[in-house]
Design an enzyme around this catalytic site. Structure first.
Site, PDB file in Angstrom:
ATOM      1  N   GLU A  58     -25.683   6.062 144.313  1.00  0.00           N
ATOM      2  CA  GLU A  58     -25.773   6.546 142.757  1.00  0.00           C
ATOM      3  C   GLU A  58     -24.598   7.024 142.334  1.00  0.00           C
ATOM      4  OE1 GLU A  58     -29.483   3.575 141.456  1.00  0.00           O
ATOM      5  OE2 GLU A  58     -29.402   5.701 141.666  1.00  0.00           O
ATOM      6  N   ASP A  88     -25.810  -0.098 135.847  1.00  0.00           N
ATOM      7  CA  ASP A  88     -26.379   0.585 136.937  1.00  0.00           C
ATOM      8  C   ASP A  88     -27.757   0.301 136.869  1.00  0.00           C
ATOM      9  OD1 ASP A  88     -28.559   3.163 137.191  1.00  0.00           O
ATOM     10  OD2 ASP A  88     -27.615   3.870 135.657  1.00  0.00           O
ATOM     11  N   ASP A 129     -29.583  14.766 140.370  1.00  0.00           N
ATOM     12  CA  ASP A 129     -30.566  13.713 139.703  1.00  0.00           C
ATOM     13  C   ASP A 129     -31.867  13.318 139.723  1.00  0.00           C
ATOM     14  OD1 ASP A 129     -30.436  11.068 138.579  1.00  0.00           O
ATOM     15  OD2 ASP A 129     -29.895   9.880 140.052  1.00  0.00           O
TER      16      ASP A 129
END
Ligand code: AMP
Length: 561
Positions: free
Chosen positions: A144, A6, A167
């Site tokens: 993501e 990530d 998010d």
């Protein structure tokens, strides 16, 4: 070995799939979150927590937040050399790769890297380039939100399912609506606010703390201490009903108690902004809140109770639980890596095509009785779904002015000098009083990356236009090869020395922050560290490091209970 990464704006993480599940890999400081900050100190590359400390005491030696410039030509200067965002990202990736190799005891060559769902082709290419520069074979990029869903095993569900990924990170807010159908995860819609994140909540709270104490929230000297207090109080409120703030700031003793209700009031304007992208993503996906099967919260800032409560209320359900919101994306990238290695990778499709960066012109603003040029006026905001056409009206600023000149820029900085210059356009206007001649500026941006700028003078109908065919940003093969060489030539700070380097950088930052008698006190700590380093007794050093960190914790003050 195949790993998942990530690559975040503020923090990056790396994970591996072992024994049937994904696990995070710690950095040499034993932490799984590595700040996405790089620095060059004494000719050596420093990455992560130590680089973040260096950024506090010597900002010119460090670079941060460069994910925002992926796919642009923006250059950052570091140690006398210019680097582009993929090169800086490569420094993070190569540090993570080294961590994984040290942890797993074997070479790591293949990686799945996550990218925001709204990243366009140019930005995705920049991430792939970063991987190559770091010596990684990037087998897949995963969106993501898809990675987050994978971390919860949502891809294993039978039949069709609709997932909303909420998010809220440090600086950005993204909503994605995903649809899972026969092994394909499709991003049906995504919407966001590139300027809303946990840091804004900290900022609002810092202002509130200052105002309660009758301190000036904008005082540059007080800001670091206020922000730190606010950050601690914010995080404390995620688990406790109230937080007590006691500290010495600006010659005053603060003693405040902050409740969750008060926190919610203070941040109400920010909470209100959560609705816009949420509504837009749902309406773009043509779904009502009741049609969402699963709610996934991602990003450290979704730990805040008011944010969780808001999401739950709007989606009329509890979020799926069991995975840390900071870690979901990295864990999911590792799940995808394992699937790819087994030749069963989940297909991940994005539907939206958006502009990667803000496009606009330079304007003048009045300060006192004078006009100052060079301010950026955005016309097409980044993350706008393309094709798009937007128009704004501008006027002359000087009496008798006969010409209007527009510089066209791409970027996110408030002053045009920090953005990328794309072109220039001039129109003639009749002589008139200041602010009496108006022009319309229209920007049209399409999927093939063509930007058309049209300027119309309202009083005369006169027009001027310009087509900009190539927004800058993609690294050429030659540039990647050159970056690879640059990276090889760069000396990396030795991993085994990471803990000492981190402490030293923290001491330097404390020295920079300190004033008066605190400075010789910090110097005393620095000398103690240097003596221990000279003596080379690992056990004594270990104990000393713990003591000095504890002393710094106390020094950095702010006793929040
Ligand atoms: P991310 O970009 O996902 O790492 O999120 C970082 C943001 O999450 C920062 O604004 C942090 O202040 C915030 N954050 C991290 N932990 C907490 C917590 N326990 N409570 C509230 N906010 C947090």
């Amino acid at each position: 070995m195949h790993i998942g990464i990530d690559l975040g704006t503020t923090n990056s993480l790396i994970a591996v799939f072992r024994g049937g599940q994904p696990e995070l890999i710690p950095n040499p400081l034993g932490q799984v979150l590595t700040p996405s900050v790089v620095a060059i100190r004494d000719g050596q590359l420093v990455v992560g927590e130590a680089a973040r400390e260096i950024a506090r005491s010597a900002p010119a030696q460090a670079a941060a937040l460069f994910k925002r410039s992926m796919g642009t030509d923006r250059e950052y200067r570091l140690g006398g050399t210019a680097y582009r965002a993929p090169e800086l990202s490569a420094m993070i990736l190569s540090a993570l790769k080294a961590d994984a190799e040290a942890h797993l005891g074997q070479p790591v060559t293949d990686a799945v890297i996550s990218v925001p769902a709204y990243f366009n082709e140019l930005q995705r290419k920049a991430v792939r380039a970063a991987g190559r520069i770091a010596g990684l074979n990037v087998t897949r990029l995963i969106n993501e939100p898809t990675a987050a869903a994978l971390a919860y095993g949502l891809h294993e569900r039978e039949g069709e399912s609709r997932i909303l990924v909420f998010d809220l990170g440090g600086g950005t807010f993204d909503i994605s609506v995903l649809e899972l159908f026969e092994g394909v995860m499709e991003v049906r819609a995504s919407a966001g606010d590139a300027f809303l994140g946990g840091e804004d909540f900290t900022e609002a709270l810092a202002r509130h703390i200052a105002q309660t104490a009758a301190l000036d929230p904008h005082d540059a000297e007080l800001r670091p201490a206020l922000l730190k207090l606010a950050e601690q109080a914010k995080c404390a409120l995620s688990t406790a009903p109230e937080a007590r703030i006691t500290a010495e700031v600006g010659g005053q003793t603060l003693d405040q108690t902050l409740t969750r209700d008060r926190f919610e009031e203070v941040t109400a304007p920010l909470l209100a902004r959560l609705a816009v992208p949420l509504d837009r993503a749902l309406s773009d996906a043509n779904l009502s809140p009741g049609e969402i099967d699963r709610l996934v919260l991602v990003g450290g800032a979704t730990r805040m109770q008011p944010v969780r409560a808001y999401a739950g209320r709007r989606l009329r359900q509890l979020p799926v639980s069991g995975v840390d919101p900071d870690q979901a994306v990295a864990l999911g990238a590792a799940v995808q890596a394992a699937l790819v290695a087994r030749d069963a990778g989940l297909d991940d499709v994005v539907m939206t095509d958006v502009s990667a960066f803000t496009l606009g012109i330079d304007t003048a603003h009045r300060r006192g009785d004078r006009w100052h040029a060079g301010y950026f006026a955005p016309i097409i905001e980044r993350n706008t779904v393309i094709p798009v056409s937007r128009e704004e009206t501008f006027s002359t600023v000087e009496p008798g002015q006969t010409e209007l000149r527009f510089g066209i820029y791409q970027g996110e900085a408030p002053v045009v000098a920090d953005n990328l210059h794309l072109g220039e356009l001039t129109v003639q206007v009749p002589r008139n009083m200041a602010e009496h001649e108006k022009v319309k500026v229209r920007f049209t941006y399409d999927v093939s990356g063509l930007l058309e700028v049209d300027v119309t003078v309202l009083s005369t109908g006169k027009k001027a236009s310009l087509v900009i065919s190539q927004l800058a940003g993609e690294m050429t093969e030659a540039e990647i090869t050159k970056a690879l060489k640059k990276m090889k030539a760069l000396k990396h700070h030795p991993r085994e020395d990471a803990a000492n380097l981190h402490l030293r950088a923290r001491l330097d930052a404390a020295f920079a922050m300190a004033r008066g008698p605190s400075r010789p006190w910090v110097t005393g700590l620095i000398l103690r560290l240097e003596e221990a380093l000279d003596a080379q007794d690992p056990d004594a050093l270990d104990t000393l490091r713990k003591d000095l960190h504890a002393a710094l914790d106390r020094f950095e003050a702010d006793h929040v209970r």
